[in-house]
Scaffold this motif. Structure first.
Motif, PDB file in Angstrom:
ATOM      1  N   ASP A 126      40.602 -12.401  15.342  1.00 17.55           N
ATOM      2  CA  ASP A 126      39.375 -12.197  14.590  1.00 17.55           C
ATOM      3  C   ASP A 126      38.179 -12.251  15.529  1.00 17.55           C
ATOM      4  N   ILE A 127      37.330 -11.232  15.463  1.00 17.55           N
ATOM      5  CA  ILE A 127      36.106 -11.207  16.254  1.00 17.55           C
ATOM      6  C   ILE A 127      34.968 -11.683  15.364  1.00 17.55           C
ATOM      7  N   PRO A 128      34.293 -12.771  15.709  1.00 14.82           N
ATOM      8  CA  PRO A 128      33.207 -13.284  14.861  1.00 14.82           C
ATOM      9  C   PRO A 128      32.113 -12.237  14.677  1.00 14.82           C
ATOM     10  N   ALA A 129      31.527 -12.214  13.496  1.00 15.35           N
ATOM     11  CA  ALA A 129      30.457 -11.264  13.220  1.00 15.35           C
ATOM     12  C   ALA A 129      29.535 -11.809  12.145  1.00 15.35           C
ATOM     13  N   ALA A 130      28.308 -11.294  12.142  1.00 15.43           N
ATOM     14  CA  ALA A 130      27.349 -11.502  11.064  1.00 15.43           C
ATOM     15  C   ALA A 130      26.989 -10.121  10.533  1.00 15.43           C
ATOM     16  N   ALA A 131      26.083 -10.055   9.559  1.00 16.38           N
ATOM     17  CA  ALA A 131      25.688  -8.764   8.988  1.00 16.38           C
ATOM     18  C   ALA A 131      24.176  -8.700   8.865  1.00 16.38           C
ATOM     19  N   LEU A 132      23.624  -7.513   9.124  1.00 16.15           N
ATOM     20  CA  LEU A 132      22.171  -7.336   9.135  1.00 16.15           C
ATOM     21  C   LEU A 132      21.787  -6.058   8.406  1.00 16.15           C
ATOM     22  N   MET A 133      20.767  -6.160   7.554  1.00 15.45           N
ATOM     23  CA  MET A 133      20.131  -5.002   6.936  1.00 15.45           C
ATOM     24  C   MET A 133      18.694  -4.951   7.448  1.00 15.45           C
ATOM     25  N   ALA A 134      18.245  -3.787   7.938  1.00 19.06           N
ATOM     26  CA  ALA A 134      16.921  -3.675   8.551  1.00 19.06           C
ATOM     27  C   ALA A 134      16.038  -2.709   7.773  1.00 19.06           C
ATOM     28  N   PHE A 135      14.731  -3.038   7.708  1.00 19.93           N
ATOM     29  CA  PHE A 135      13.744  -2.267   6.950  1.00 19.93           C
ATOM     30  C   PHE A 135      12.554  -1.926   7.849  1.00 19.93           C
ATOM     31  N   ASN A 136      12.019  -0.720   7.700  1.00 19.64           N
ATOM     32  CA  ASN A 136      10.738  -0.364   8.309  1.00 19.64           C
ATOM     33  C   ASN A 136       9.669  -0.439   7.225  1.00 19.64           C
ATOM     34  N   LEU A 137       8.879  -1.512   7.249  1.00 20.63           N
ATOM     35  CA  LEU A 137       7.836  -1.716   6.241  1.00 20.63           C
ATOM     36  C   LEU A 137       6.437  -1.638   6.849  1.00 20.63           C
ATOM     37  N   SER A 138       6.327  -1.022   8.015  1.00 22.44           N
ATOM     38  CA  SER A 138       5.028  -0.884   8.677  1.00 22.44           C
ATOM     39  C   SER A 138       4.427   0.487   8.390  1.00 22.44           C
ATOM     40  N   PRO A 139       3.305   0.553   7.665  1.00 25.42           N
ATOM     41  CA  PRO A 139       2.723   1.853   7.313  1.00 25.42           C
ATOM     42  C   PRO A 139       2.210   2.646   8.509  1.00 25.42           C
ATOM     43  N   ASN A 155      -7.658  -8.386  -7.120  1.00 22.79           N
ATOM     44  CA  ASN A 155      -8.857  -7.986  -7.868  1.00 22.79           C
ATOM     45  C   ASN A 155      -9.815  -7.167  -7.009  1.00 22.79           C
ATOM     46  N   GLY A 156      -9.249  -6.478  -6.038  1.00 24.80           N
ATOM     47  CA  GLY A 156     -10.062  -5.647  -5.161  1.00 24.80           C
ATOM     48  C   GLY A 156      -9.290  -4.428  -4.720  1.00 24.80           C
ATOM     49  N   ASN A 157      -8.989  -4.363  -3.425  1.00 19.89           N
ATOM     50  CA  ASN A 157      -8.334  -3.168  -2.889  1.00 19.89           C
ATOM     51  C   ASN A 157      -6.815  -3.193  -3.023  1.00 19.89           C
ATOM     52  N   ILE A 158      -6.278  -4.255  -3.619  1.00 24.26           N
ATOM     53  CA  ILE A 158      -4.842  -4.320  -3.907  1.00 24.26           C
ATOM     54  C   ILE A 158      -4.670  -4.607  -5.393  1.00 24.26           C
ATOM     55  N   ASN A 159      -4.103  -3.664  -6.108  1.00 22.72           N
ATOM     56  CA  ASN A 159      -3.839  -3.850  -7.539  1.00 22.72           C
ATOM     57  C   ASN A 159      -2.778  -2.839  -7.957  1.00 22.72           C
ATOM     58  N   GLY A 186       2.426  -0.816   1.560  1.00 20.87           N
ATOM     59  CA  GLY A 186       1.255   0.034   1.676  1.00 20.87           C
ATOM     60  C   GLY A 186       0.189  -0.556   2.575  1.00 20.87           C
ATOM     61  N   LYS A 187      -0.887   0.201   2.705  1.00 22.07           N
ATOM     62  CA  LYS A 187      -2.014  -0.211   3.540  1.00 22.07           C
ATOM     63  C   LYS A 187      -3.291  -0.045   2.732  1.00 22.07           C
ATOM     64  N   PRO A 188      -4.016  -1.137   2.501  1.00 31.64           N
ATOM     65  CA  PRO A 188      -5.243  -1.042   1.701  1.00 31.64           C
ATOM     66  C   PRO A 188      -6.196   0.015   2.244  1.00 31.64           C
ATOM     67  N   GLY A 189      -6.713   0.842   1.343  1.00 34.72           N
ATOM     68  CA  GLY A 189      -7.680   1.858   1.724  1.00 34.72           C
ATOM     69  C   GLY A 189      -7.087   3.142   2.248  1.00 34.72           C
ATOM     70  N   SER A 190      -5.765   3.229   2.361  1.00 31.14           N
ATOM     71  CA  SER A 190      -5.154   4.444   2.887  1.00 31.14           C
ATOM     72  C   SER A 190      -5.331   5.602   1.915  1.00 31.14           C
ATOM     73  N   THR A 191      -5.654   6.779   2.461  1.00 30.67           N
ATOM     74  CA  THR A 191      -5.774   7.988   1.641  1.00 30.67           C
ATOM     75  C   THR A 191      -4.474   8.782   1.616  1.00 30.67           C
ATOM     76  N   ASP A 192      -3.481   8.304   2.349  1.00 33.37           N
ATOM     77  CA  ASP A 192      -2.160   8.929   2.372  1.00 33.37           C
ATOM     78  C   ASP A 192      -1.344   8.350   1.223  1.00 33.37           C
ATOM     79  N   SER A 193      -0.913   9.200   0.293  1.00 39.51           N
ATOM     80  CA  SER A 193      -0.196   8.706  -0.886  1.00 39.51           C
ATOM     81  C   SER A 193       1.090   7.978  -0.512  1.00 39.51           C
ATOM     82  N   ASP A 194       1.711   8.368   0.595  1.00 39.57           N
ATOM     83  CA  ASP A 194       2.942   7.702   1.020  1.00 39.57           C
ATOM     84  C   ASP A 194       2.680   6.284   1.513  1.00 39.57           C
ATOM     85  N   LYS A 195       1.422   6.011   1.901  1.00 40.04           N
ATOM     86  CA  LYS A 195       1.070   4.696   2.430  1.00 40.04           C
ATOM     87  C   LYS A 195       0.169   3.910   1.479  1.00 40.04           C
TER      88      LYS A 195
END
Length: 246
Positions: free
Chosen positions: A37-50, A195-199, A218-227
């Motif tokens: 048996d070869i020891p192992a762990a498991a990882l799930m990775a996310f890109n959450l940087s706009p 109650n401002g730029n995040i709602n 997301g990124k507050p104030g972004s005009t890109d709908s994807d962000k």
């Protein structure tokens, strides 16, 4: 050869193969008549940087994915990794220029999530253990956790309500990851606001025995709908009926 599902008895194998790629956390090498048996762990990775449209992630110099992780994308499954103290380097996929580096001590037979967050010139790798072994698959509940990946210092208030009961009502720091909370299956109403730029609000459906990660993005104030400020979620896996680790 044993998988982490067999060892922890928490994630049902049949469903997890569909949801998270059927992770096997111990590989086998055959030497004459012996299985090792070869020891192992498991990882799930996310890109959450706009501000990072496509990233790669190296663990101790080895890439965890042959394709880039676009913004809001994740590996889609838990990936086998060697346990131990590993260097984590996030980099721009096409230029190969690194922008966030850290280390983490991964333990054998455990699940982890890596959230790459940040904006402008400040980026971080956030690693947390996904403690499925501490969750019950026989209590009729679902499980939610929340990740605040919106680069803002205002500590917006997160509220979540399910079946007429308030699950969460508290300010959330940037780059924070909550523990999994049990919730009655069905519709969950979520709001995140300063109650401002995040709602932003969203209603999601959750099912019994399943664990979910809610992503505040997301990124507050972004005009890109994807962000723009948004709420997304992913399904981590389905818990087995057993609550005892083997």
């Amino acid at each position: 050869m044993k998988s982490i599902q067999q060892k922890l008895r928490k994630i049902s194998i049949g469903v997890f193969i569909l949801i998270a790629g059927g992770v096997l956390l111990s590989a086998c090498q055959k030497n004459d008549n012996d299985n090792i048996d070869i020891p192992a762990a498991a990882l799930m990775a996310f890109n959450l940087s706009p501000d990072k449209e496509a990233i790669g992630v190296n663990l101790s110099g080895n890439s965890i994915s042959p394709t880039p992780l676009n913004y809001t994308a994740f590996t889609g499954r838990y990936i086998n990794i060697y346990p131990g103290n590993r260097t984590i380097d996030a980099y721009d996929y096409f230029s190969r220029v690194g922008f966030a580096s850290s280390t983490f001590d991964f333990e054998q037979d455990k699940y982890y999530s890596l959230f790459v967050v940040g904006a402008d010139t400040v980026f971080n790798n956030i690693v947390v253990e996904d403690n499925f072994d501490g969750l019950s698959g026989s209590n009729g509940k679902a499980y939610l956790r929340f990740v605040n990946a919106i680069p803002d210092s205002s500590k917006p208030v997160l509220t979540a309500t399910a079946a007429g009961q308030q699950l969460v009502n508290e300010p959330r720091d940037y780059a924070s990851v909550s523990a999994f909370k049990e919730v009655t299956p069905g519709k969950v109403a979520i709001n995140f606001s300063n109650n401002g730029n995040i709602n932003v609000s969203r209603e999601i459906d959750v099912q019994e025995k399943k664990a979910y990660t809610v992503l505040l993005l997301g990124k507050p104030g972004s005009t890109d709908s994807d962000k723009s400020i948004q709420i997304r979620f992913i399904e981590n896996g389905t818990l087995s009926d057993s609550t005892a680790a083997n």
